[in-house]
Design a protein around this motif. Sequence first.
Motif, short mmCIF file in Angstrom:
data_model
loop_
_atom_site.label_atom_id
_atom_site.label_comp_id
_atom_site.label_asym_id
_atom_site.label_seq_id
_atom_site.Cartn_x
_atom_site.Cartn_y
_atom_site.Cartn_z
N ASP A 1 0.81 -1.22 0.00
CA ASP A 1 0.00 0.00 0.00
C ASP A 1 0.85 1.27 0.00
OD1 ASP A 1 -2.56 -0.87 -0.31
OD2 ASP A 1 -3.08 -0.85 1.81
N GLU A 2 2.10 1.17 -0.45
CA GLU A 2 2.97 2.35 -0.52
C GLU A 2 3.04 2.85 -1.96
OE1 GLU A 2 6.78 1.61 1.20
OE2 GLU A 2 5.95 1.03 3.15
N PRO A 3 3.33 4.16 -2.15
CA PRO A 3 3.43 4.70 -3.52
C PRO A 3 4.45 3.93 -4.35
CG PRO A 3 3.43 6.47 -1.90
CD PRO A 3 3.54 5.19 -1.13
N ALA A 4 4.14 3.78 -5.65
CA ALA A 4 5.01 3.15 -6.64
C ALA A 4 5.07 1.63 -6.51
CB ALA A 4 6.42 3.73 -6.62
N TRP A 5 4.32 1.04 -5.61
CA TRP A 5 4.31 -0.42 -5.47
C TRP A 5 2.96 -0.97 -5.95
CZ3 TRP A 5 7.93 -4.01 -3.74
CH2 TRP A 5 9.14 -3.47 -3.26
N VAL A 6 3.03 -2.05 -6.71
CA VAL A 6 1.83 -2.82 -7.06
C VAL A 6 1.71 -3.94 -6.03
CG1 VAL A 6 0.70 -4.26 -8.78
CG2 VAL A 6 2.11 -2.33 -9.51
N ASN A 7 0.64 -3.91 -5.25
CA ASN A 7 0.47 -4.89 -4.17
C ASN A 7 0.41 -6.31 -4.71
OD1 ASN A 7 0.39 -2.95 -2.16
ND2 ASN A 7 -1.85 -2.85 -2.12
N TRP A 8 0.84 -7.23 -3.86
CA TRP A 8 0.77 -8.63 -4.28
C TRP A 8 -0.67 -9.12 -4.35
CZ3 TRP A 8 4.62 -9.53 0.15
CH2 TRP A 8 4.03 -9.33 1.39
N ASN A 9 -0.87 -10.07 -5.24
CA ASN A 9 -2.14 -10.78 -5.35
C ASN A 9 -1.89 -12.18 -4.81
OD1 ASN A 9 -4.70 -11.69 -6.14
ND2 ASN A 9 -3.94 -12.29 -8.17
N VAL A 10 -1.99 -12.32 -3.50
CA VAL A 10 -1.63 -13.59 -2.86
C VAL A 10 -2.60 -14.67 -3.29
CG1 VAL A 10 -1.33 -14.80 -0.67
CG2 VAL A 10 -0.54 -12.44 -0.91
N ARG A 11 -2.06 -15.80 -3.69
CA ARG A 11 -2.89 -16.92 -4.10
C ARG A 11 -2.52 -18.16 -3.29
NH1 ARG A 11 -0.98 -17.61 -10.27
NH2 ARG A 11 -0.77 -15.34 -10.12
N CYS A 12 -3.52 -18.97 -3.03
CA CYS A 12 -3.28 -20.24 -2.34
C CYS A 12 -2.86 -21.27 -3.38
CB CYS A 12 -4.54 -20.70 -1.62
SG CYS A 12 -4.33 -22.28 -0.76
N LEU A 13 -1.72 -21.90 -3.14
CA LEU A 13 -1.20 -22.91 -4.07
C LEU A 13 -1.62 -24.32 -3.68
CD1 LEU A 13 2.38 -21.57 -4.82
CD2 LEU A 13 0.23 -21.08 -5.98
N GLY A 14 -2.39 -24.43 -2.58
CA GLY A 14 -2.92 -25.73 -2.21
C GLY A 14 -2.21 -26.36 -1.03
N GLU A 15 -2.43 -27.64 -0.88
CA GLU A 15 -1.89 -28.40 0.25
C GLU A 15 -0.75 -29.29 -0.21
OE1 GLU A 15 -5.21 -30.43 1.97
OE2 GLU A 15 -6.26 -28.56 2.48
N LEU A 16 0.18 -29.52 0.68
CA LEU A 16 1.37 -30.30 0.37
C LEU A 16 1.53 -31.36 1.45
CD1 LEU A 16 3.90 -30.44 -1.52
CD2 LEU A 16 5.03 -28.92 0.12
N ASP A 17 1.55 -32.63 1.03
CA ASP A 17 1.73 -33.73 1.97
C ASP A 17 3.22 -33.87 2.28
OD1 ASP A 17 -0.92 -34.51 2.39
OD2 ASP A 17 -0.96 -35.58 0.49
N SER A 18 3.71 -32.91 3.02
CA SER A 18 5.13 -32.87 3.36
C SER A 18 5.29 -32.14 4.68
CB SER A 18 5.92 -32.15 2.27
OG SER A 18 7.28 -32.08 2.57
N HIS A 19 6.22 -32.60 5.51
CA HIS A 19 6.49 -31.89 6.74
C HIS A 19 7.15 -30.55 6.41
CE1 HIS A 19 8.14 -30.90 10.68
NE2 HIS A 19 7.24 -31.73 11.18
N PRO A 20 6.83 -29.48 7.14
CA PRO A 20 7.42 -28.17 6.82
C PRO A 20 8.94 -28.15 6.92
CG PRO A 20 6.19 -28.09 8.89
CD PRO A 20 5.82 -29.36 8.22
N GLN A 21 9.56 -29.12 7.60
CA GLN A 21 11.01 -29.17 7.62
C GLN A 21 11.59 -29.21 6.21
OE1 GLN A 21 13.80 -29.60 10.43
NE2 GLN A 21 14.27 -28.55 8.51
N GLU A 22 10.92 -29.94 5.31
CA GLU A 22 11.40 -30.05 3.94
C GLU A 22 11.36 -28.70 3.22
OE1 GLU A 22 12.54 -32.98 2.74
OE2 GLU A 22 11.92 -34.26 4.41
N VAL A 23 10.37 -27.87 3.56
CA VAL A 23 10.25 -26.53 2.98
C VAL A 23 11.32 -25.61 3.54
CG1 VAL A 23 8.69 -24.58 2.62
CG2 VAL A 23 7.77 -26.91 2.67
N ILE A 24 11.50 -25.66 4.85
CA ILE A 24 12.49 -24.81 5.53
C ILE A 24 13.90 -25.08 5.00
CG2 ILE A 24 13.63 -24.45 7.76
CD1 ILE A 24 11.04 -23.00 7.71
N ASP A 25 14.20 -26.33 4.67
CA ASP A 25 15.54 -26.68 4.20
C ASP A 25 15.98 -25.82 3.01
OD1 ASP A 25 16.07 -28.66 6.08
OD2 ASP A 25 15.37 -30.30 4.79
N ASN A 26 15.03 -25.35 2.21
CA ASN A 26 15.35 -24.60 0.99
C ASN A 26 16.18 -23.35 1.26
OD1 ASN A 26 14.48 -25.89 -1.38
ND2 ASN A 26 13.41 -24.05 -2.06
#
Length: 359
Positions: free
Chosen positions: A150-175
């Motif tokens: 919501d600041e000048p010169a920025w186009v706000n994000w259009n957050v989208r849900c990418l769904g569910e992942l059958d994975s423990h979040p540890q695997e995501v954090i590793d990235n």
Amino acid sequence: MATTAEYNLGDFTYPRGWFMIGLSSDATQTPLAVRFFGEDLVLYRGASGKPHLVGAYCPHMGTHLAKNTTSYVVKDGEHVQGDSIRCPYHGWRFGPDGQCDDIPYSPKAPPKRACISTKKLVERAGCLWFWYDEEGGEPDYDLPEFEGYDEPAWVNWNVRCLGELDSHPQEVIDNICDKGHLEPVHGSLNMELFENEFEGHVARQILSAGHKTLAADGGEPMTNDTWYTGPGILQSKMIGEFPSLMLIAHTPIEDGKVKVWYGLSVKVQNTEPTEEDRALAAGYEEAGVDAFAQDFEIWANKRPCLNPMMVEGDGPFDKVRIWYRQFFNPRARAGEFQKRVNGRYVVRGTNTHPWDNAA
């Protein structure tokens, strides 16, 4: 799908921290059934405009407070009254503090034990953020401000849900520390810099590299500053002609299953973004979604990595896993894990830090 216990993360099933549970638009005066951290919950927006997240079941006879379309409580528009929610079965009403404040057919005052749980919920940057702590404590770090929203010169994000992942979040954090996947998965080239830094509840990655398609001639380096604020909110700032800020949020649904969201804000040259600016930002966002989908596909089709077989040049997987453990143990022990990892780590195998003289 592996569990927290199998990763040996600590005393608690789910990590302590701030997590996304939906978009601002998800909270309306029509109660919505959601499930996070192994618990059925209800999301709704009161007449004050404030969103609320509460336990799903009425203590009277166990009715789900959201899953109903046929009761006259719902048909007559009495499901949400003010900032209170009414049970569609017998009409018991619960205030935003969770306490029953009306039983329409009873001459007696509602019993004090007639209550539902309430959750700490904050609305910011177009999203809904929930504080989770198995110890029941108040937040021990702040929710990010999300630069540019919501600041000048920025186009706000259009957050989208990418769904569910059958994975423990540890695997995501590793990235956050995984240098080795950047070229084969994402197309990085001529890597100049890859570093990690851990400081308290923040884990950071600094990357400077070319790209097979996104960078000029595939070789001109782009610089990304990427960091986790706690265990569930990742932001990544890309420096270039059009600076951008990426958001990736993941939240446990069950032990070993997460829900994931993605968004990208872009800074343009006009103080008030034009339609052309918004189209440019949308193109950047699509490219970012495509890049993140490369990770998503890997996570969705791998077995749990309980013990990485680390080699020189991988990145500090051992450090990020120690850092992550602070959120699965009593907060009194957080400093213990932080002291074991706080600092800066330079990974061998970049142009800046070649194999023979890397720090």
